[in-house]
Write an enzyme that holds these catalytic residues in place. Structure first.
Site, PDB file in Angstrom:
ATOM      1  N   CYS A   1      -0.099  -1.923  15.946  1.00 53.90           N
ATOM      2  CA  CYS A   1      -0.011  -1.766  14.577  1.00 53.90           C
ATOM      3  C   CYS A   1      -0.431  -2.850  13.644  1.00 53.90           C
ATOM      4  CB  CYS A   1       1.379  -1.462  14.019  1.00 53.90           C
ATOM      5  SG  CYS A   1       1.904  -1.086  12.104  1.00 53.90           S
TER       6      CYS A   1
ATOM      7  N   CYS B   1       4.912  -4.720  16.410  1.00 51.34           N
ATOM      8  CA  CYS B   1       4.572  -3.651  17.407  1.00 51.34           C
ATOM      9  C   CYS B   1       3.070  -3.858  17.619  1.00 51.34           C
ATOM     10  CB  CYS B   1       4.678  -2.249  16.946  1.00 51.34           C
ATOM     11  SG  CYS B   1       6.405  -2.092  16.609  1.00 51.34           S
TER      12      CYS B   1
ATOM     13  N   CYS C   1       3.149   8.447   1.398  1.00 51.32           N
ATOM     14  CA  CYS C   1       3.630   7.700   2.425  1.00 51.32           C
ATOM     15  C   CYS C   1       4.012   6.341   1.610  1.00 51.32           C
ATOM     16  CB  CYS C   1       2.602   7.512   3.324  1.00 51.32           C
ATOM     17  SG  CYS C   1       3.163   6.269   4.725  1.00 51.32           S
TER      18      CYS C   1
ATOM     19  N   CYS D   1       5.792  -7.085   7.787  1.00 44.51           N
ATOM     20  CA  CYS D   1       6.747  -6.420   8.691  1.00 44.51           C
ATOM     21  C   CYS D   1       7.412  -7.515   9.564  1.00 44.51           C
ATOM     22  CB  CYS D   1       6.196  -5.175   9.427  1.00 44.51           C
ATOM     23  SG  CYS D   1       7.516  -4.334  10.449  1.00 44.51           S
TER      24      CYS D   1
ATOM     25  N   CYS E   1      -2.167   6.131   9.980  1.00 43.29           N
ATOM     26  CA  CYS E   1      -0.946   5.509  10.486  1.00 43.29           C
ATOM     27  C   CYS E   1      -1.400   4.027  10.988  1.00 43.29           C
ATOM     28  CB  CYS E   1      -0.276   6.290  11.464  1.00 43.29           C
ATOM     29  SG  CYS E   1       0.327   7.955  10.999  1.00 43.29           S
TER      30      CYS E   1
ATOM     31  N   GLU F   1       0.890  -1.157   0.169  1.00 45.24           N
ATOM     32  CA  GLU F   1       0.379  -0.027  -0.094  1.00 45.24           C
ATOM     33  C   GLU F   1       0.832   1.334  -0.139  1.00 45.24           C
ATOM     34  OE1 GLU F   1      -4.336  -1.336   1.672  1.00 45.24           O
ATOM     35  OE2 GLU F   1      -3.156  -0.683   3.184  1.00 45.24           O
TER      36      GLU F   1
HETATM   37  N1  SAH Z   1       8.634   0.537  10.927  1.00 45.72           N
HETATM   38  C1  SAH Z   1       8.665   2.104  10.804  1.00 45.72           C
HETATM   39  C2  SAH Z   1       7.785   2.513   9.764  1.00 45.72           C
HETATM   40  C3  SAH Z   1       6.379   2.705  10.045  1.00 45.72           C
HETATM   41  S1  SAH Z   1       5.768   4.318  10.256  1.00 45.72           S
HETATM   42  C4  SAH Z   1       8.311   2.543  12.349  1.00 45.72           C
HETATM   43  O1  SAH Z   1       8.051   1.981  13.216  1.00 45.72           O
HETATM   44  O2  SAH Z   1       8.803   3.808  12.337  1.00 45.72           O
HETATM   45  C5  SAH Z   1       4.203   4.131  10.880  1.00 45.72           C
HETATM   46  C6  SAH Z   1       3.989   5.056  12.174  1.00 45.72           C
HETATM   47  O3  SAH Z   1       2.723   4.839  12.670  1.00 45.72           O
HETATM   48  C7  SAH Z   1       5.045   4.580  13.402  1.00 45.72           C
HETATM   49  O4  SAH Z   1       5.451   5.725  13.983  1.00 45.72           O
HETATM   50  C8  SAH Z   1       4.134   3.363  13.949  1.00 45.72           C
HETATM   51  O5  SAH Z   1       4.445   3.234  15.206  1.00 45.72           O
HETATM   52  C9  SAH Z   1       2.832   4.259  13.865  1.00 45.72           C
HETATM   53  N2  SAH Z   1       1.519   3.587  13.927  1.00 45.72           N
HETATM   54  C10 SAH Z   1       1.454   2.122  13.936  1.00 45.72           C
HETATM   55  N3  SAH Z   1       0.298   1.715  14.288  1.00 45.72           N
HETATM   56  C11 SAH Z   1      -0.465   2.538  14.524  1.00 45.72           C
HETATM   57  C12 SAH Z   1      -1.866   2.854  15.089  1.00 45.72           C
HETATM   58  N4  SAH Z   1      -2.612   1.850  14.960  1.00 45.72           N
HETATM   59  N5  SAH Z   1      -2.117   4.230  15.438  1.00 45.72           N
HETATM   60  C13 SAH Z   1      -1.302   5.156  15.334  1.00 45.72           C
HETATM   61  N6  SAH Z   1      -0.010   5.167  14.855  1.00 45.72           N
HETATM   62  C14 SAH Z   1       0.493   3.922  14.569  1.00 45.72           C
END
Ligand code: SAH
Length: 375
Positions: free
Chosen positions: A136, A133, A122, A129, A362, A109
């Site tokens: 996420c 986390c 983006c 991945c 995000c 995406e």
């Molecule tokens: N792997 C990298 C790139 C992903 S960036 C990283 O972790 O930075 C995507 C951003 O959105 C990251 O800061 C991630 O932690 C955040 N994110 C992930 N899931 C989310 C959610 N459900 N709500 C808000 N932010 C989220």
């Protein structure tokens, strides 16, 4: 095992029964090698490179500074690919999401987020991945594979085609661009695919290439500490760090890479990041999870942790996804949290969720692609 670049596995064959070679993904030097092989001078590669990346042409016939006979020779040997689009979705807020189908059938995406003063794309770096986390959605999809440089670049190609924003003879530079900024914040951990991300970013930043300045590019990492330094030295793009917790016990749980690279190491890598010595701030991303990491105490600890680092703290209200285990913090607690950080002298914008109705915000990106078990 390294796979052959699937972008070169085009099933169609050319006039001679050979597979055409995809130019997307090649850097200038690689194009020079190609041109030398077919007996052309190196400057031909400069012409091709500019047509392909700067002007976005997909057809050799449009390359007006190349002789007609050579154009048709090139067209027999090479292709300038675009990926298939499985889905193209518009949000009511103007955000646009593409589900892109790669040549091997896997999907990723890409999201375009228009704002009043900029337009941000983006981009994804991996299919799935490895990080897991807990908040996420992408983390619930296992890693299928890394994206190749061409597949990273093609995401921009798709967006520029869609927005009709390629420079042309009449429109050599573009002001008021709808695609002015790039964030490596899509699916995947860009620093776990560093070589390919770096190859793509060099073409993106090259004035003869896609030509988006490093000042307008931000790479987000969950904290692959050893590669943060390399990222600064080799690329010099803006750094965003997914902090999300200020104590190791909580961060181990919600951003498990913390077990490998704990907060103290992460913060010291941020301190050393080259950008932080000149005017460029590091962005700390902090997802607001109700009752988990959103107390005033957490905010004070955050300020203590990053003290001395030129930084801004981007608060991201949690974006829910099917069966997600968390809730978004209340507006009130987000504002309180932000105020503590602002009072300590750090800008602390609250990121407005964009494209929620199309699952483009995000942490909401995911594709159905699954890893095929090795036989
Ligand atoms: N792997 C990298 C790139 C992903 S960036 C990283 O972790 O930075 C995507 C951003 O959105 C990251 O800061 C991630 O932690 C955040 N994110 C992930 N899931 C989310 C959610 N459900 N709500 C808000 N932010 C989220």
């Amino acid at each position: 095992m390294t796979l052959a670049d699937p972008t070169n596995k085009n099933p169609s064959v050319n006039f001679f029964g050979e597979k055409p070679i995809n130019l997307i993904g090649m850097n200038l030097r690689q194009m020079e090698t190609e041109m030398t092989e077919i007996g052309e001078p190196p400057f031909r590669a400069n012409q091709l490179y500019k047509w392909v990346y700067n002007r976005g042409v997909t057809d050799f016939e449009s390359m007006t500074n190349i002789a007609k006979t050579l154009r048709s020779e090139l067209a027999k040997r090479y292709i300038i690919s675009r990926p298939a689009i499985s889905k193209s979705l518009d949000s009511t807020d103007g955000t646009h999401k593409w589900l892109i189908k790669l040549t091997d059938g896997n999907e990723v995406e890409t999201v375009h987020i228009p704002e009043s003063d900029r337009g941000t794309l983006c981009i994804s770096s991996q299919i799935g991945c490895t990080l897991n986390c807990k908040f996420c959605y992408t983390g619930t999809q296992r890693l299928v594979r890394n994206l190749y440089p061409g597949e990273i670049l093609e995401q921009i190609m798709v967006a520029r085609d869609f927005l009709n924003e390629w420079p042309s003879e009449e429109r050599k530079s573009i002001y008021d661009r709808q695609l002015s900024n790039i964030v490596m914040m899509g699916m995947g951990e860009p620093l776990y695919n560093f070589d390919n991300v770096s190859a793509a970013l060099k073409i993106i930043m090259d004035g003869q290439g896609i030509s988006i300045s490093r000042r307008r590019i931000t790479l987000s990492t969950a904290g692959v500490v050893p590669l943060i330094r390399r990222c600064g030295e080799e690329l010099g793009v803006g750094l965003a760090v997914s902090l999300h917790a200020v104590r190791d016990d909580l961060r181990n749980e919600i951003v498990p890479i913390n077990k490998k690279y704990p907060l103290s190491e992460l913060i010291s890598a941020c301190r050393d990041y080259p950008g932080s010595r000149n005017s460029r701030r590091i962005t700390f991303e902090y997802v607001m999870l109700k009752g988990v990491n959103d107390s005033p105490g957490d905010a004070h600890e955050l300020v203590r942790l990053i003290s001395g680092i030129p930084a801004k703290v981007n608060l991201i209200p949690f974006n829910p996804w099917p069966n997600s285990p968390y809730e978004r913090s209340s507006e009130e607690s987000i504002e309180k949290f932000a105020a503590i950080i602002r009072n300590a002298g750090y800008p602390s914008p609250v990121r407005t969720p964009r494209g929620e109705d199309i699952m483009a915000a995000c942490g909401q990106l995911k594709s159905e692609s699954k890893r095929v078990p090795k036989k």
